[in-house]
Design a protein around this motif. Structure first.
Motif, PDB file in Angstrom:
ATOM      1  N   THR A 103       0.853  -1.181   0.000  1.00 59.15           N
ATOM      2  CA  THR A 103       0.000   0.000   0.000  1.00 59.15           C
ATOM      3  C   THR A 103       0.890   1.232   0.000  1.00 59.15           C
ATOM      4  OG1 THR A 103      -1.832  -1.051   1.170  1.00 59.15           O
ATOM      5  CG2 THR A 103      -1.666   1.338   1.362  1.00 59.15           C
ATOM      6  N   ARG A 104       0.436   2.277  -0.682  1.00 58.54           N
ATOM      7  CA  ARG A 104       1.205   3.527  -0.694  1.00 58.54           C
ATOM      8  C   ARG A 104       0.274   4.721  -0.572  1.00 58.54           C
ATOM      9  NH1 ARG A 104       5.323   4.844  -5.434  1.00 58.54           N
ATOM     10  NH2 ARG A 104       3.407   4.932  -6.654  1.00 58.54           N
ATOM     11  N   MET A 105       0.734   5.713   0.183  1.00 57.38           N
ATOM     12  CA  MET A 105       0.060   7.004   0.213  1.00 57.38           C
ATOM     13  C   MET A 105       1.013   8.051  -0.358  1.00 57.38           C
ATOM     14  SD  MET A 105       0.124   8.107   4.219  1.00 57.38           S
ATOM     15  CE  MET A 105       1.641   8.624   5.043  1.00 57.38           C
ATOM     16  N   THR A 106       0.450   9.006  -1.096  1.00 59.51           N
ATOM     17  CA  THR A 106       1.242  10.023  -1.780  1.00 59.51           C
ATOM     18  C   THR A 106       0.686  11.396  -1.440  1.00 59.51           C
ATOM     19  OG1 THR A 106       1.705   8.499  -3.604  1.00 59.51           O
ATOM     20  CG2 THR A 106       2.044  10.826  -4.030  1.00 59.51           C
ATOM     21  N   GLN A 107       1.587  12.362  -1.303  1.00 55.76           N
ATOM     22  CA  GLN A 107       1.174  13.708  -0.882  1.00 55.76           C
ATOM     23  C   GLN A 107       2.098  14.748  -1.509  1.00 55.76           C
ATOM     24  OE1 GLN A 107       1.846  14.564   3.345  1.00 55.76           O
ATOM     25  NE2 GLN A 107      -0.187  15.505   3.460  1.00 55.76           N
ATOM     26  N   ASN A 108       1.527  15.700  -2.227  1.00 56.10           N
ATOM     27  CA  ASN A 108       2.303  16.830  -2.729  1.00 56.10           C
ATOM     28  C   ASN A 108       2.384  17.906  -1.653  1.00 56.10           C
ATOM     29  OD1 ASN A 108       2.570  15.506  -5.142  1.00 56.10           O
ATOM     30  ND2 ASN A 108       1.828  17.209  -6.399  1.00 56.10           N
ATOM     31  N   GLY A 109       3.430  18.736  -1.739  1.00 56.65           N
ATOM     32  CA  GLY A 109       3.579  19.748  -0.702  1.00 56.65           C
ATOM     33  C   GLY A 109       4.638  20.772  -1.022  1.00 56.65           C
ATOM     34  N   HIS A 110       4.936  21.591  -0.001  1.00 55.71           N
ATOM     35  CA  HIS A 110       5.918  22.672  -0.100  1.00 55.71           C
ATOM     36  C   HIS A 110       7.103  22.369   0.809  1.00 55.71           C
ATOM     37  CE1 HIS A 110       3.132  25.270  -2.344  1.00 55.71           C
ATOM     38  NE2 HIS A 110       2.186  24.853  -1.519  1.00 55.71           N
ATOM     39  N   TRP A 111       8.272  22.918   0.424  1.00 52.30           N
ATOM     40  CA  TRP A 111       9.507  22.720   1.177  1.00 52.30           C
ATOM     41  C   TRP A 111      10.060  24.039   1.703  1.00 52.30           C
ATOM     42  CZ3 TRP A 111      11.591  18.086   2.475  1.00 52.30           C
ATOM     43  CH2 TRP A 111      11.221  16.958   1.738  1.00 52.30           C
ATOM     44  N   GLN A 112      10.731  23.941   2.849  1.00 54.80           N
ATOM     45  CA  GLN A 112      11.552  25.024   3.367  1.00 54.80           C
ATOM     46  C   GLN A 112      12.877  24.431   3.809  1.00 54.80           C
ATOM     47  OE1 GLN A 112       9.092  26.694   6.518  1.00 54.80           O
ATOM     48  NE2 GLN A 112       8.541  28.415   5.202  1.00 54.80           N
ATOM     49  N   GLY A 113      13.941  25.248   3.774  1.00 53.83           N
ATOM     50  CA  GLY A 113      15.224  24.777   4.259  1.00 53.83           C
ATOM     51  C   GLY A 113      16.349  25.047   3.300  1.00 53.83           C
ATOM     52  N   TRP A 114      17.402  24.235   3.367  1.00 58.82           N
ATOM     53  CA  TRP A 114      18.594  24.456   2.565  1.00 58.82           C
ATOM     54  C   TRP A 114      19.324  23.147   2.292  1.00 58.82           C
ATOM     55  CZ3 TRP A 114      22.730  22.621   5.233  1.00 58.82           C
ATOM     56  CH2 TRP A 114      22.638  22.607   6.629  1.00 58.82           C
ATOM     57  N   ILE A 115      20.154  23.183   1.249  1.00 58.60           N
ATOM     58  CA  ILE A 115      21.026  22.071   0.889  1.00 58.60           C
ATOM     59  C   ILE A 115      22.412  22.646   0.618  1.00 58.60           C
ATOM     60  CG2 ILE A 115      21.514  20.250  -0.795  1.00 58.60           C
ATOM     61  CD1 ILE A 115      18.495  20.159  -1.382  1.00 58.60           C
ATOM     62  N   GLU A 116      23.436  21.995   1.170  1.00 59.86           N
ATOM     63  CA  GLU A 116      24.808  22.453   0.953  1.00 59.86           C
ATOM     64  C   GLU A 116      25.631  21.328   0.322  1.00 59.86           C
ATOM     65  OE1 GLU A 116      28.501  23.750   3.773  1.00 59.86           O
ATOM     66  OE2 GLU A 116      26.631  24.914   3.989  1.00 59.86           O
ATOM     67  N   VAL A 117      26.344  21.662  -0.749  1.00 56.19           N
ATOM     68  CA  VAL A 117      27.231  20.719  -1.424  1.00 56.19           C
ATOM     69  C   VAL A 117      28.591  21.384  -1.599  1.00 56.19           C
ATOM     70  CG1 VAL A 117      27.643  19.327  -3.480  1.00 56.19           C
ATOM     71  CG2 VAL A 117      25.310  19.622  -2.642  1.00 56.19           C
ATOM     72  N   ASP A 118      29.593  20.811  -0.982  1.00 53.20           N
ATOM     73  CA  ASP A 118      30.975  21.291  -1.110  1.00 53.20           C
ATOM     74  C   ASP A 118      31.098  22.790  -0.842  1.00 53.20           C
ATOM     75  OD1 ASP A 118      31.730  18.699  -1.757  1.00 53.20           O
ATOM     76  OD2 ASP A 118      31.485  19.028  -3.909  1.00 53.20           O
TER      77      ASP A 118
END
Length: 364
Positions: free
Chosen positions: A141-156
């Motif tokens: 069984t699977r449930m799916t949900q669209n949404g909004h994001w906040q935050g950050w990602i750091e690479v090198d």
């Protein structure tokens, strides 16, 4: 074997939570993706628990330019299913069915702090049950949900704010092939076949969902389209299995050049959605079909790795390059109204598929 889960009223059988039936392929997984409205800065996370294998694993991956940067992590589960961390990757449930946080504590230059908030109640997809001869191949069984994001990602050392990004998360649990392959073949033996499209899309005032599993002749064994206005409860969504997605493949590839969804909803409205796929994210970056980091694979008490994938070197015939999520511009007409949004078109086309003239396992 008592664990933290036994403190909560969530038991489904007379056994402790540490045990999940008797099928060694039982799994319990979190998945997330996110991207800006223009399709840039794509990222994804997978976190899986495999009770019978006593393994937990997690993966984080993001695209910067033509490179997909990945963190892979695997550990001994030690039968404790309530511990939602594997090495540097942790999931926090802030509000069940609504909001979650994903944290990547710096590992070899990759870190993130991301919070997801759902746009409406999750969609419960039809139960996926598929057998190959007498053997159960999938039952989940699977449930799916669209949404909004906040935050950050750091690479090198380069940090990017992802506030305002949109995306999708899902939760699935049940039976599917995990860990080492079964040494006992299904008889009579058949050529592997799997046709899968999944396309959650974010629009300004709601979300459109579609998925389909077909057999080699193009017959649907699981299909559903859903229109979900922002803030909708489960009973306020429009759901239909009167739907089809026509796909045009890139010449020589099993990736879509274009896809067109058509569906009819119970209120009489028709929807047409045209997908224009762009950047392709390799699902191997979060463990799907990865030759060294497969879901549920035993890697030791705790094993970590960083991987950087050159997206300009993706090959049409490679098995671990078949499964992708393509960030897509989507133009939708629902009833008499039209709008443009951004979503993904997940694709895994393995083996024969008569409607597209495919006959071999990986390429034709």
């Amino acid at each position: 074997m008592l664990t933290k889960g036994d403190e909560y009223p969530i038991h489904q059988t007379a056994e402790p939570i540490a045990y999940s039936g008797t099928d060694r392929n039982f799994y319990d997984r979190y998945f997330f993706n996110g991207y800006q409205a223009d399709g840039s800065d794509f990222f994804a996370i997978a976190f899986g628990v495999y009770p019978h294998l006593n393994v937990a694993d997690a993966h984080f991956s993001c695209i910067r330019g033509d490179v997909q940067h990945c963190v892979h992590a695997s550990r001994l589960l030690d039968m404790e299913r309530m511990d939602l961390s594997v090495g540097p990757i942790t999931i926090e449930i802030l509000q069940p069915l609504k909001s979650l946080r994903v944290v990547v504590d710096n590992y070899e230059g990759i870190s993130a702090n991301l919070t997801f908030v759902g746009r409406a109640f999750p969609v419960e997809e039809p139960r996926f049950t598929r057998r190959i001869g007498p053997r159960t191949f999938m039952d989940y069984t699977r449930m799916t949900q669209n949404g909004h994001w906040q935050g950050w990602i750091e690479v090198d050392g380069i940090r990017r704010d992802i506030d305002g990004a949109v995306g999708t998360r899902d939760r699935s649990w049940g039976i599917r092939p995990i860990g080492a392959s079964d040494p006992q073949p299904t008889v009579p033996q058949t050529i592997p076949q799997f046709y899968w499209l999944w396309s959650p899309v974010n629009f300004q005032d709601g979300a459109l969902y579609f998925h389909v599993n077909d057999d080699a002749q193009g017959r649907h064994w699981n299909i559903r389209a859903v229109w979900c206005p922002d803030g909708a409860a489960a009973y306020e969504m429009l759901e239909s299995d009167v739907c089809e997605m026509a796909v045009t493949l890139k010449p020589g590839w099993r990736h879509a050049e274009q896809a067109v969804l058509k569906a009819e909803f119970p209120d009489g409205r028709h929807v047409t959605a045209v997908f224009e796929p762009g950047t392709a994210f390799l699902m191997r970056g979060i463990g799907y079909g990865h030759p060294e980091w497969p879901h549920g694979g035993w890697k030791g008490a705790l094993t970590l790795a960083r991987e950087d994938i050159d997206l300009t070197a993706v090959e049409a015939g490679r098995a671990d390059h078949l499964h992708i999520q393509a960030v897509s511009r989507v133009t939708m007409t629902l009833g008499s109204e039209s709008q443009t949004g951004t979503g993904i078109l997940e694709q895994l086309i393995l083996g024969a598929y008569e409607p597209l003239g495919l006959k071999s396992i990986f390429n034709d």
